[in-house]
Design an enzyme around this catalytic site. Structure first.
Site, PDB file in Angstrom:
ATOM      1  N   HIS A  44       0.804  -1.227   0.000  1.00 45.82           N
ATOM      2  CA  HIS A  44       0.000   0.000   0.000  1.00 45.82           C
ATOM      3  C   HIS A  44       0.834   1.273   0.000  1.00 45.82           C
ATOM      4  CE1 HIS A  44      -3.702  -2.185   0.188  1.00 45.82           C
ATOM      5  NE2 HIS A  44      -3.369  -2.800   1.306  1.00 45.82           N
ATOM      6  N   ARG A  85       7.436  -5.293   2.893  1.00 44.77           N
ATOM      7  CA  ARG A  85       6.114  -5.899   2.743  1.00 44.77           C
ATOM      8  C   ARG A  85       5.841  -5.984   1.251  1.00 44.77           C
ATOM      9  NH1 ARG A  85       0.089  -4.350   4.852  1.00 44.77           N
ATOM     10  NH2 ARG A  85       0.423  -2.389   3.721  1.00 44.77           N
ATOM     11  N   ASP A 102      16.878 -10.571  -2.672  1.00 45.52           N
ATOM     12  CA  ASP A 102      18.121 -10.305  -3.411  1.00 45.52           C
ATOM     13  C   ASP A 102      18.548  -8.838  -3.242  1.00 45.52           C
ATOM     14  OD1 ASP A 102      18.104 -12.902  -4.301  1.00 45.52           O
ATOM     15  OD2 ASP A 102      17.450 -12.437  -6.346  1.00 45.52           O
ATOM     16  N   GLU A 140      -5.399 -11.498   8.025  1.00 39.00           N
ATOM     17  CA  GLU A 140      -6.325 -10.367   7.839  1.00 39.00           C
ATOM     18  C   GLU A 140      -7.531 -10.767   7.010  1.00 39.00           C
ATOM     19  OE1 GLU A 140      -3.992  -7.202   6.024  1.00 39.00           O
ATOM     20  OE2 GLU A 140      -3.069  -8.555   4.589  1.00 39.00           O
ATOM     21  N   ASP A 174      -7.856  -4.674   7.081  1.00 42.82           N
ATOM     22  CA  ASP A 174      -8.438  -5.775   6.312  1.00 42.82           C
ATOM     23  C   ASP A 174      -9.166  -6.767   7.213  1.00 42.82           C
ATOM     24  OD1 ASP A 174      -7.906  -5.250   3.534  1.00 42.82           O
ATOM     25  OD2 ASP A 174      -5.791  -5.470   3.990  1.00 42.82           O
TER      26      ASP A 174
HETATM   27  C1  3PY Z   1      -4.179  -3.633   7.323  1.00 39.95           C
HETATM   28  O1  3PY Z   1      -4.511  -2.942   8.285  1.00 39.95           O
HETATM   29  O2  3PY Z   1      -4.965  -4.352   6.680  1.00 39.95           O
HETATM   30  C2  3PY Z   1      -2.797  -3.625   6.922  1.00 39.95           C
HETATM   31  O3  3PY Z   1      -2.425  -4.373   6.030  1.00 39.95           O
HETATM   32  C3  3PY Z   1      -1.867  -2.685   7.616  1.00 39.95           C
HETATM   33  O4  3PY Z   1      -0.794  -2.347   6.861  1.00 39.95           O
HETATM   34 MG    MG Z   2      -3.967  -5.283   4.976  1.00 41.94          MG
END
Ligand code: 3PY
Ligand code: MG
Length: 265
Positions: free
Chosen positions: A46, A71, A85, A147, A173
């Site tokens: 994100h 991430r 890498d 999530e 999420d």
């Molecule tokens: C979420 O809150 O869903 C996340 O992925 C936080 O970065």
């Molecule tokens: Mg998320």
């Protein structure tokens, strides 16, 4: 190979505070890396960061004491391998919903025979050292995000996957998955309960429970709840908040400027 001090400290029972980068800038990365975080995560899901921006950000983090983590946008083996890498010492992978997801993720982070990471460590050799290949499987941190409803349903099976070091909660999420509006600090009971349940199960499996938060106060509260890896918002949100606070101070709150809270995703 340079030690992954975050992995070692987590194994020794310590807790970790992680910074989060959404701005595609090596200078921002250096500033955050110098701020005192134990690790700093470059967010390619994100954050406004693609691989070409992530590379100089990881290089900038190399000049700081913070352990570099990425991430990834999804559970994509080639992309995970490319970030390793590029020198990432840990990967946070979103939307781990099944044990098979977790196995595929871990496998992408491990050289054969433990996994199927392809060889070509590029910056790994520079940041990690010439003996990178001999130790990378032990040093790289693997964190899967829980999530989704399926992730919750399959939590114990996911946590049983060998090589998965920890679980990170994405509260936004997770809220959506449970029928609630997205929130970095959920108050709906169903989400509060799910977060407590995940933390309890992760600790029961002797793995690392982590969670994304929206402020230092929230992250501190999560540590006292038992979480061991916390992130007090991303640098864009913290910058936004600092600007608003300065403006409010100058204008005495009279100019109609309303703080909206650190951005939380
Ligand atoms: C979420 O809150 O869903 C996340 O992925 C936080 O970065
Ligand atoms: Mg998320």
């Amino acid at each position: 190979m340079r030690k992954n001090t975050v992995k070692a400290r987590l194994a020794a029972g310590e807790s970790i505070v992680n910074g989060w980068l959404a701005i595609p800038s090596s200078f921002s990365a250096e500033v955050v890396g110098m701020a005192g975080f134990d690790s700093v995560t470059v967010d390619l899901q994100h954050g406004m960061v693609g691989f070409d921006a992530a590379l100089p950000m990881l290089q900038a983090l190399s000049a700081t004491p913070a352990i570099p983590i990425a991430r990834v946008p999804g559970n994509d083996g080639p992309q995970i391998m490319r970030l390793l890498d590029a020198g990432a010492y840990g990967i946070i992978c979103p939307m781990i919903s099944t044990p098979d997801d977790a196995r595929r993720f871990v496998s992408a982070c491990r050289y054969p025979p433990s996994g199927e990471r392809s060889f070509g460590p590029a910056r790994g050799l520079l940041y990690g050292g010439p003996d990178y290949f001999a130790h990378a499987n032990d040093e790289i941190l693997t964190i899967g995000m829980i999530e989704t409803q399926a992730g919750l349903d399959n939590l114990d099976a996911i946590l049983s996957v060998e090589g998965l070091d920890g679980v990170y909660i994405g509260p936004n999420d997770l809220s959506l998955a449970l029928g609630q509006a997205p929130s970095s600090e959920p108050t709906a009971q169903v989400v509060v309960d799910a977060i407590a349940y995940i933390c309890e199960r992760v600790l029961a499996h002797k793995k690392i429970p982590g969670i994304f938060c929206s402020s230092g106060a929230a992250a501190s509260m999560r540590l006292s709840q038992g979480f061991r890896m916390v992130t007090p918002g991303n640098e864009a949100g913290l910058l936004n908040q600092a600007c608003k606070t300065a403006l409010e101070t100058i204008k005495g709150g009279q100019a109609g400027i309303k703080p909206s809270g650190a951005s939380g995703y």
